[in-house]
Scaffold this motif. Structure first.
Motif, mmCIF file in Angstrom:
data_model
loop_
_atom_site.group_PDB
_atom_site.id
_atom_site.type_symbol
_atom_site.label_atom_id
_atom_site.label_comp_id
_atom_site.label_asym_id
_atom_site.label_seq_id
_atom_site.Cartn_x
_atom_site.Cartn_y
_atom_site.Cartn_z
ATOM 1 N N ARG A 1 -1.592 8.566 6.367
ATOM 2 C CA ARG A 1 -2.583 7.872 7.192
ATOM 3 C C ARG A 1 -3.857 7.586 6.408
ATOM 4 N N ILE A 2 -4.253 8.521 5.547
ATOM 5 C CA ILE A 2 -5.446 8.282 4.724
ATOM 6 C C ILE A 2 -5.151 7.157 3.716
ATOM 7 N N ALA A 3 -3.976 7.208 3.099
ATOM 8 C CA ALA A 3 -3.643 6.191 2.086
ATOM 9 C C ALA A 3 -3.569 4.801 2.695
ATOM 10 N N SER B 1 -5.299 3.776 5.264
ATOM 11 C CA SER B 1 -6.450 3.524 6.139
ATOM 12 C C SER B 1 -7.172 2.226 5.788
ATOM 13 N N GLY B 2 -6.883 1.647 4.625
ATOM 14 C CA GLY B 2 -7.449 0.334 4.306
ATOM 15 C C GLY B 2 -6.571 -0.816 4.766
ATOM 16 N N ASN B 3 -5.524 -0.507 5.528
ATOM 17 C CA ASN B 3 -4.618 -1.540 6.057
ATOM 18 C C ASN B 3 -4.680 -1.490 7.577
ATOM 19 N N GLU C 1 -0.709 13.160 7.175
ATOM 20 C CA GLU C 1 -2.154 12.916 7.028
ATOM 21 C C GLU C 1 -2.439 12.144 5.742
ATOM 22 N N SER D 1 0.830 -1.200 0.000
ATOM 23 C CA SER D 1 0.000 0.000 0.000
ATOM 24 C C SER D 1 0.873 1.263 0.000
#
Lengths: 155, 303
Positions: free
Chosen positions: A127-129, A131-133, A124, A110
């Motif tokens: 963390r958003i990138a 957030s699917g992990n 930020e 990711s």
């Protein structure tokens, strides 16, 4: 019903015979034998199974293996150049971005994809990138630090 | 699972021929919903027809009305300047589907044909008055408004053997704005607890036209006539927004499930509909408002 197919993983062509409903995750782990990619929730929630299909991150647990025929698949093993770790892999080691390690392959894939599309992300954005992990050890702070360090190292 | 024959179509005609009369066959685009459903006990039929290699279904055409090929992904929608500028609510919705891994795989066609009343893209498509183009080997193309296509949770009025080829979203008059907002417990890999889309057109300072649609508060995506009537003819002031909230709560028919109970959904749909209308009015006035319109609450990110 078994289907003969060829999957291109990390630049190698693997001939496989797969059921029509086999997932890409099971093909990579069980048929090809690359076990870096992890089975986590097995329900498209946690990102432990994340791989690149034609350079785009996908959750391989919810991707039909036969749909990947004709695409270039990259797993965590493919991020390194032989024994030379990539910048993001080295940064995870240096910064302690690994605790139990189970989420790490998905995190690396990711983060690798993030740095490809955004070489200089803010915390930020990282963390958003990512957030699917999900990291059950909650080691997110050091993971984010590692991604920032890798971005700096590659700049 | 097991014993499933897999077919890949590279043209629409080939897909229609593989789908045949539609019995014992499932069409798969990205596959993410399909596999989760199969694991949940909904067995796959004997035949799966994968359409992901049909290049003709990939395009976004925004030269007049917006035409989204069935295989357009959420990632494609979010990165389309035309969608962000003119059909902003759709970009708000696609931007918060799953995670980036989901958005690379999930398609607008898969969303529309899975007909989940909780899909993020559903209420934006309803407020824009979008239609599905269904193609069959025998009957050619027919256009079906999404309000008529979605007949229940997971159910559509598409006939067996019909294939969705594109989704057509009408262009909007000048001085229009739109937004989609959802209530979420977390940002990634989330499904709307409730959600709402609004699309408004201004005449001077006054809202002259408005559509509001509600997500995850009924068996299908719902229009909210109460919320729409409450904002038309106003400037979108606080009193109007309070009436929008009351109208949306009154029009909702939510159920209780694992994620929220009926009373909570009914209360929150008012709050969320009010936010969606408020952002749509601000965008119609030309104010910049970030995409997605659902704010990120990221504890610790300010450290």
């Amino acid at each position: 019903m078994k289907h003969a197919a060829t999957l291109n993983v990390n630049g190698m062509a693997y001939p496989v015979e797969l059921e029509g409903d086999a997932t890409l995750l099971s093909a990579i782990r069980e048929d090809i034998g690359l076990t870096g990619t992890k089975t986590g929730c097995d329900d498209c929630e946690c990102g432990a199974c994340m791989v690149l299909v034609d350079d785009k991150p996908v959750n391989s647990c919810t991707y039909l293996a036969l749909q990947a025929e004709g695409s270039a698949i990259t797993t965590v093993e493919g991020l390194a150049n032989g024994d030379d770790l990539s910048a993001i892999q080295s940064a995870f080691l240096d910064k302690g971005g690994v605790q139990c390690g189970y989420c790490t392959p998905g995190m690396l894939v990711s983060a690798h994809a993030l740095l490809r599309r955004n070489p200089d992300p803010s915390e930020e954005e990282i963390r958003i990138a990512l957030s699917g992990n999900l990291c059950r050890c909650t080691g997110y702070a050091k993971i984010a630090e590692a991604v920032m360090a890798a971005a700096k190292a590659s700049a | 699972m097991g014993d499933v024959a897999f077919h890949t179509a590279t043209t629409v005609d080939e897909a229609l021929s593989l789908v045949g009369d539609g019995s014992n066959v499932k069409v798969v685009a990205g596959g993410s919903d399909l596999i989760v459903q199969a694991r949940g006990g909904r067995d796959l039929p004997d035949n799966v027809v994968a359409i992901h290699r049909i290049e003709a279904l990939r395009g976004i055409d925004a030269s007049g009305d917006l035409t989204l090929g069935a295989l357009v992904t959420h990632a494609d929608i979010v990165s389309s300047d035309a969608v962000r500028t003119s059909w902003t609510a759709l970009a708000d919705a696609s931007a918060i589907v799953g995670s980036h891994a989901t958005r690379n795989v999930g398609t607008i066609g898969g969303n529309v044909m899975n007909a989940s009343p909780a899909m993020e893209t559903g209420s934006p498509l309803l407020v824009f008055g979008a239609s599905a183009t269904l193609r069959s080997a025998a009957g050619g193309d027919r256009s079906v408004p999404l309000e008529e296509l979605w007949t229940g949770p997971g159910r559509t009025s598409a006939q067996p053997g019909e294939l969705l080829v594109d989704v057509v979203v009408p262009s909007l008059p000048a001085h229009s704005g739109s937004a989609y907002v959802r209530l979420e417990y977390r940002r990634a890999m989330e499904i709307a607890i409730v959600g709402a889309a609004a699309c408004v057109t201004l005449d001077g300072d006054t809202v002259s036209a408005a559509r509001v649609a509600l997500t995850a508060v009924g068996p299908t995506l719902l229009r909210s006539p109460g919320a729409e009537a409450a904002v038309i003819g106003t400037t979108g002031d606080d009193a109007a927004l309070a009436a929008v909230a009351a109208g949306a709560s009154a029009d909702a028919t939510p159920i209780s499930d694992l994620r929220a109970n009926e009373d909570y959904r009914r209360a929150m749909i008012g709050v969320i509909a009010k936010r969606a209308v408020s952002v749509a009015v601000r965008r119609a006035r030309g104010e910049e408002f970030p995409i997605p319109a659902t704010p990120v609450f990221m504890e610790g990110s300010a450290r």
